[in-house]
Design a protein around this motif. Structure first.
Motif, PDB file in Angstrom:
ATOM      1  N   TYR A  80     -45.961  16.830  46.840  1.00  0.00           N
ATOM      2  CA  TYR A  80     -45.538  18.064  45.964  1.00  0.00           C
ATOM      3  C   TYR A  80     -45.448  17.337  44.277  1.00  0.00           C
ATOM      4  N   THR A 121     -48.527  30.760  52.400  1.00  0.00           N
ATOM      5  CA  THR A 121     -47.934  31.141  53.951  1.00  0.00           C
ATOM      6  C   THR A 121     -49.051  31.870  54.423  1.00  0.00           C
ATOM      7  N   GLN A 137     -40.963  33.392  44.950  1.00  0.00           N
ATOM      8  CA  GLN A 137     -40.484  32.055  45.518  1.00  0.00           C
ATOM      9  C   GLN A 137     -39.997  32.251  46.859  1.00  0.00           C
ATOM     10  N   ARG A 138     -40.151  31.255  47.657  1.00  0.00           N
ATOM     11  CA  ARG A 138     -39.650  31.269  49.121  1.00  0.00           C
ATOM     12  C   ARG A 138     -38.445  30.156  49.278  1.00  0.00           C
ATOM     13  N   ASP A 140     -38.332  27.110  49.054  1.00  0.00           N
ATOM     14  CA  ASP A 140     -39.137  25.742  49.667  1.00  0.00           C
ATOM     15  C   ASP A 140     -39.596  24.715  48.670  1.00  0.00           C
ATOM     16  N   LYS A 141     -40.243  23.963  49.048  1.00  0.00           N
ATOM     17  CA  LYS A 141     -40.785  22.738  47.737  1.00  0.00           C
ATOM     18  C   LYS A 141     -42.036  23.400  47.041  1.00  0.00           C
ATOM     19  N   THR A 142     -42.742  24.478  47.626  1.00  0.00           N
ATOM     20  CA  THR A 142     -43.780  25.153  46.634  1.00  0.00           C
ATOM     21  C   THR A 142     -43.298  25.937  45.558  1.00  0.00           C
ATOM     22  N   ASP A 143     -41.935  26.184  45.540  1.00  0.00           N
ATOM     23  CA  ASP A 143     -41.199  27.213  44.435  1.00  0.00           C
ATOM     24  C   ASP A 143     -41.700  26.636  43.128  1.00  0.00           C
ATOM     25  N   THR A 268     -49.322  21.913  53.476  1.00  0.00           N
ATOM     26  CA  THR A 268     -48.710  23.340  53.497  1.00  0.00           C
ATOM     27  C   THR A 268     -50.070  24.076  52.783  1.00  0.00           C
ATOM     28  N   ASP A 272     -50.426  25.639  56.401  1.00  0.00           N
ATOM     29  CA  ASP A 272     -49.592  26.830  56.332  1.00  0.00           C
ATOM     30  C   ASP A 272     -50.067  28.116  55.682  1.00  0.00           C
TER      31      ASP A 272
END
Length: 306
Positions: A80, A121, A137-138, A140-143, A268, A272
């Protein structure tokens, strides 16, 4: 038109400069490297993260359009944190380029966005359109990645006196992108999950450049456009096609847990995330359609040397 491009040395930047030149436009390319050679472009030496330096560099210049194609991705991001600088370029860099646009009288601004901004997702089998939520945003680290993509879009949409357009590109392949894939496959450093991974929307770099020119010339202000081909494909399908074209032998297929440990961001994205995206709006509004409607067409062209 006179066009300023930030990111002209990147994967999409070089074919975009060529496409603009072929369409009769004049190109000014912003680069930190005064020695860089970009055919058919005049170099403007500046770092877009240095606001004052950027404004000094463009002082006295005039242009009609600014196009933001900057990233800091020299190789496929594995973790990330590998996207931290790209996130800054999409947030702070966009703000500085908008100020530069105002200084040089540019009233049209295109920015690079990407389809993962719809969310890392599984989106199911329905193709997403520009009406679907973007930038959510969810927790998690993708935010930070999603927030940066949303930021660059909202900044250009909200800027006073600017006709802002966001281009939500699919994952790039073709030209330098495919060359990178084949080098990594040959070095055995580009594995895929054993089941082929998730489905991604793709776009050949030549088609991405053509769509960008079309959006600059005829896109509607305040709109986002999905710039993807007609055929979503799994990572396994894409890399296998490249392996055949490059005669590298098949890509390594490894367990998902190994990818998660070694390359958590890549896991991810490849495992994912599944996202199918409609390009109907870009086709209707821009009069554009991909030369390579499927990755099979684009990779075959690579094999044939087109």
């Amino acid at each position: 038109m006179k066009v300023v491009i930030a990111g002209a040395t990147g994967a999409i930047g070089r074919p975009l400069v060529a496409a603009l030149h072929a369409s009769g436009h004049e190109v000014l390319a912003v680069s930190r490297d005064s020695a860089v050679n970009i055919p058919n472009a005049r170099i403007v030496v500046a770092d877009v993260l240095d606001r004052d330096g950027l404004l000094r560099a463009v002082q006295g210049l005039s242009a009609d359009v600014v196009i933001h194609q900057l990233t800091a991705l020299r190789k496929t991001p594995a973790r990330y944190r590998d996207l931290d600088l790209t996130n800054r370029l999409r947030v702070t860099g966009t703000a500085h380029l908008l100020q530069a646009a105002d200084a040089i009288g540019a009233r049209r601004f295109l920015t690079q966005s990407m389809v993962p901004g719809y969310g890392y997702t599984d989106h199911g089998s329905r193709p997403l359109t520009e009406r679907d939520p973007f930038g959510l945003q969810r927790g998690d680290k993708t935010d930070p990645i999603v927030a940066a993509l949303d930021s660059t879009e909202q900044q250009v949409f909200d800027a006073d006196g600017i006709d802002g357009i966001a281009l939500r590109y699919g994952a790039f392949y073709g030209l330098s992108g495919s060359q990178s894939f084949i080098r990594a496959l040959r070095a055995r450093t580009l594995p895929v999950p054993r089941d082929g991974g998730g489905t991604m929307a793709w776009i050949h770099l030549a088609d991405a450049a053509a769509a960008t020119v079309a959006a600059m010339e005829s896109g509607s202000a305040g709109r986002a456009y999905n710039i993807v081909d007609d055929t979503p494909a799994t990572w396994g399908e894409m890399f296998t096609a490249h392996a055949r074209a490059g005669r590298t032998g098949p890509p390594r297929r490894i367990p998902k847990w190994v990818i998660r440990m070694a390359a958590p961001y890549l896991a991810t994205l490849m495992i994912d995330t599944s996202v199918r995206v409609s390009n109907a709006k870009a086709k209707a509004d821009l009069g554009w359609k991909p030369r390579y409607p499927s990755f099979r067409d684009g990779v075959q062209a690579l094999r044939d040397g087109i």
